[in-house]
Design a protein around this motif. Structure first.
Motif, PDB file in Angstrom:
ATOM      1  N   THR A 105       3.951   3.040  18.997  1.00 27.83           N
ATOM      2  CA  THR A 105       4.306   4.458  18.887  1.00 27.83           C
ATOM      3  C   THR A 105       4.117   4.931  17.462  1.00 27.83           C
ATOM      4  N   HIS A 106       4.291   4.033  16.497  1.00 30.37           N
ATOM      5  CA  HIS A 106       3.949   4.341  15.114  1.00 30.37           C
ATOM      6  C   HIS A 106       3.818   3.041  14.313  1.00 30.37           C
ATOM      7  N   ILE A 107       3.078   3.142  13.210  1.00 31.54           N
ATOM      8  CA  ILE A 107       2.909   2.027  12.275  1.00 31.54           C
ATOM      9  C   ILE A 107       3.842   2.261  11.095  1.00 31.54           C
ATOM     10  N   ASP A 108       4.693   1.286  10.786  1.00 29.78           N
ATOM     11  CA  ASP A 108       5.612   1.398   9.650  1.00 29.78           C
ATOM     12  C   ASP A 108       4.941   1.029   8.332  1.00 29.78           C
ATOM     13  N   ASP A 109       4.194  -0.073   8.338  1.00 28.07           N
ATOM     14  CA  ASP A 109       3.645  -0.572   7.077  1.00 28.07           C
ATOM     15  C   ASP A 109       2.473  -1.493   7.380  1.00 28.07           C
ATOM     16  N   ALA A 110       1.606  -1.652   6.399  1.00 20.45           N
ATOM     17  CA  ALA A 110       0.513  -2.618   6.487  1.00 20.45           C
ATOM     18  C   ALA A 110       0.194  -3.095   5.080  1.00 20.45           C
ATOM     19  N   ARG A 111      -0.205  -4.342   4.961  1.00 19.22           N
ATOM     20  CA  ARG A 111      -0.596  -4.869   3.656  1.00 19.22           C
ATOM     21  C   ARG A 111      -1.721  -5.885   3.828  1.00 19.22           C
ATOM     22  N   ALA A 112      -2.494  -6.069   2.778  1.00 20.82           N
ATOM     23  CA  ALA A 112      -3.595  -7.021   2.785  1.00 20.82           C
ATOM     24  C   ALA A 112      -3.580  -7.788   1.466  1.00 20.82           C
ATOM     25  N   TRP A 113      -3.775  -9.098   1.533  1.00 26.10           N
ATOM     26  CA  TRP A 113      -3.727  -9.930   0.333  1.00 26.10           C
ATOM     27  C   TRP A 113      -4.520 -11.207   0.588  1.00 26.10           C
ATOM     28  N   PRO A 114      -5.004 -11.906  -0.437  1.00 23.10           N
ATOM     29  CA  PRO A 114      -5.035 -11.518  -1.852  1.00 23.10           C
ATOM     30  C   PRO A 114      -6.148 -10.513  -2.126  1.00 23.10           C
ATOM     31  N   ASP A 115      -6.073  -9.875  -3.284  1.00 23.24           N
ATOM     32  CA  ASP A 115      -7.012  -8.815  -3.612  1.00 23.24           C
ATOM     33  C   ASP A 115      -8.427  -9.328  -3.858  1.00 23.24           C
ATOM     34  N   ASP A 116      -8.562 -10.575  -4.287  1.00 22.09           N
ATOM     35  CA  ASP A 116      -9.869 -11.089  -4.691  1.00 22.09           C
ATOM     36  C   ASP A 116     -10.560 -11.891  -3.590  1.00 22.09           C
ATOM     37  N   VAL A 117     -10.091 -11.760  -2.349  1.00 21.17           N
ATOM     38  CA  VAL A 117     -10.672 -12.506  -1.229  1.00 21.17           C
ATOM     39  C   VAL A 117     -11.015 -11.526  -0.117  1.00 21.17           C
ATOM     40  N   PHE A 118     -12.160 -11.739   0.512  1.00 26.57           N
ATOM     41  CA  PHE A 118     -12.486 -10.969   1.710  1.00 26.57           C
ATOM     42  C   PHE A 118     -13.157 -11.894   2.719  1.00 26.57           C
ATOM     43  N   PRO A 119     -12.672 -11.862   3.979  1.00 22.37           N
ATOM     44  CA  PRO A 119     -11.570 -11.051   4.470  1.00 22.37           C
ATOM     45  C   PRO A 119     -10.224 -11.580   3.969  1.00 22.37           C
ATOM     46  N   PRO A 120      -9.291 -10.693   3.679  1.00 20.86           N
ATOM     47  CA  PRO A 120      -7.955 -11.122   3.265  1.00 20.86           C
ATOM     48  C   PRO A 120      -7.051 -11.328   4.476  1.00 20.86           C
ATOM     49  N   SER A 121      -5.831 -11.761   4.221  1.00 24.57           N
ATOM     50  CA  SER A 121      -4.805 -11.700   5.249  1.00 24.57           C
ATOM     51  C   SER A 121      -4.367 -10.245   5.421  1.00 24.57           C
ATOM     52  N   VAL A 122      -4.047  -9.872   6.647  1.00 24.71           N
ATOM     53  CA  VAL A 122      -3.574  -8.522   6.952  1.00 24.71           C
ATOM     54  C   VAL A 122      -2.327  -8.632   7.808  1.00 24.71           C
ATOM     55  N   GLU A 123      -1.298  -7.877   7.436  1.00 24.01           N
ATOM     56  CA  GLU A 123      -0.058  -7.842   8.208  1.00 24.01           C
ATOM     57  C   GLU A 123       0.291  -6.403   8.526  1.00 24.01           C
ATOM     58  N   VAL A 124       0.656  -6.139   9.777  1.00 27.64           N
ATOM     59  CA  VAL A 124       0.975  -4.791  10.248  1.00 27.64           C
ATOM     60  C   VAL A 124       2.332  -4.843  10.945  1.00 27.64           C
ATOM     61  N   THR A 125       3.204  -3.902  10.608  1.00 31.45           N
ATOM     62  CA  THR A 125       4.488  -3.791  11.297  1.00 31.45           C
ATOM     63  C   THR A 125       4.627  -2.381  11.850  1.00 31.45           C
ATOM     64  N   GLY A 126       5.323  -2.280  12.970  1.00 34.58           N
ATOM     65  CA  GLY A 126       5.542  -0.979  13.590  1.00 34.58           C
ATOM     66  C   GLY A 126       6.446  -1.108  14.791  1.00 34.58           C
ATOM     67  N   GLU A 127       6.460  -0.083  15.623  1.00 32.41           N
ATOM     68  CA  GLU A 127       7.291  -0.082  16.822  1.00 32.41           C
ATOM     69  C   GLU A 127       6.444   0.181  18.056  1.00 32.41           C
ATOM     70  N   LEU A 128       6.780  -0.572  19.120  1.00 26.22           N
ATOM     71  CA  LEU A 128       6.186  -0.361  20.428  1.00 26.22           C
ATOM     72  C   LEU A 128       7.080   0.568  21.235  1.00 26.22           C
TER      73      LEU A 128
END
Length: 373
Positions: free
Chosen positions: A232-255
């Protein structure tokens, strides 16, 4: 007797060689491989010969193949957005089996929806194979009786594609693709990303959107949509580390139902094997689906169930070895021959694009970047 349909396959890379072409051949009762298409002359000729496709039915251009080959359906396995090729096929009266992502922009999806309305029946199956997994189907049945869901967690551990496909004996990456065609595809991708994110979006955000959020994580956003109605909405998202691609990605929100959800996607080149889990914690137990390497046909998927029973704990496991890629091809056959609606189609793909844009907006907000979505 079940009618066979003539299929054309566009894009003869890793997923075609390891999964779709072998399955189309296996399901000779449903399909005849009538045409193939790839930018590489060597790939289309070698694979065309391997699967008995006449030389005249081997194409360099998808639109020409759809217009000239006389097929009943086209399987789009090309990279990037499938919006333009899918639209051309539907407008030509040819149903589409479409690998993810459906498209890069909402506008592309809206044009596809309009074309499908004119088509008069379901015209596109969006190939999210995890929605066709028997263990996921069993989880969906279990969720109908579950109350008090507290949290949903997805975790993907993603080694290199090469390591996942070592078993498949793929043909070497071709070196005979016309440079002008590559430049045209790159320009089209850039223009679509401008439309999706705006011209001020950084190259990192553009790659995150196209290659990670829509290129892989969409399998999980679509799975949460299929099981819970989606975010229903996304609360936050982050990607790390900055010097790597593809990085890790984490997404939080509510269903739907104010259920917290978290998706974690980690590209780990040297991780020993692909692993993906979807866990649902509820008031009286847990449900967990564990997926293995997606390219290995008939690999095991597990549904582990923990529940209360007579004051104690009952654990049980459902193991599926049915092939989800095959299940979606069978569903496509039903769509083409009987007009049945697929599990995921254009409207679902549009919803997943919208969620993906919310994720990239959250990433931009976290890192002080600007996107226009």
């Amino acid at each position: 007797m079940t009618s066979r349909i003539k299929l054309a396959v566009a894009g003869l890379g890793a997923v075609a060689q390891s999964v779709h072409l072998p399955l189309i051949a296996r399901r000779w009762d449903l399909f005849e491989l009538a045409a193939v298409c790839d930018l590489s002359p060597s790939l289309r000729n070698e694979l065309g010969a391997q699967y008995g496709v006449p030389a005249a039915q081997r194409y360099a251009d998808v639109d020409h193949m759809v217009a000239e080959s006389g097929v009943d359906g086209v399987v789009l396995l090309t990279s990037g957005s499938h919006g333009a090729a899918a639209l051309s096929a539907i407008q030509a009266g040819v149903p589409v089996f479409c690998e993810k992502p459906l498209a890069f922009t909402i506008d592309e999806a809206q044009r596809l929806a309009a074309a499908e309305r004119a088509f008069g029946r379901p015209a596109l199956l969006l190939a999210y194979m995890k929605e066709y997994d028997d263990a996921v189907h069993r989880m969906r049945e279990r969720l109908a009786d579950v109350h008090g869901v507290r949290a949903v967690e997805v975790c993907v551990l993603h080694p290199t594609g090469e390591s996942q496909l070592e078993f498949a004996n793929l043909r070497p990456v071709p070196d005979d693709v016309d440079a002008g065609s590559v430049e045209a595809i790159s320009a089209q991708r850039s223009a679509l990303l401008d439309q999706a994110l705006g011209t001020d979006a950084s190259e990192r955000l553009r790659r995150l959107y196209a290659d990670v959020v829509l290129g892989s994580l969409v399998h999980d956003t679509s799975l949460l949509r299929a099981l819970f109605g989606g975010f229903t909405h996304i609360d936050d998202a982050r990607a790390w580390p900055d010097d790597v691609f593809p990085p890790s990605v984490e997404v939080t929100g509510e269903l739907s139902g104010a259920v917290p959800a978290r998706m974690s996607w980690h590209y780990l080149p040297d991780y020993p094997a692909y692993r993906e889990t979807l866990v649902v914690h509820h008031a009286t137990g847990s449900l967990q689906v564990t997926f293995g390497t997606p390219y290995v046909l008939n690999a095991e998927t597990r549904l582990d169930i923990v529940e209360s029973a007579d004051g104690g704990e009952l654990r049980s496991t459902f193991v599926s070895t049915g092939e989800s890629f095959e299940n979606e091809l069978v569903d496509f056959h039903r769509m083409v021959t009987a007009g049945t609606r697929p599990r995921a189609g254009i409207s679902h793909g549009m919803a997943d694009i919208a969620t993906s844009l919310q994720i990239i907006r959250a990433l931009a907000d976290r890192y002080g970047e600007k996107v226009t979505t």
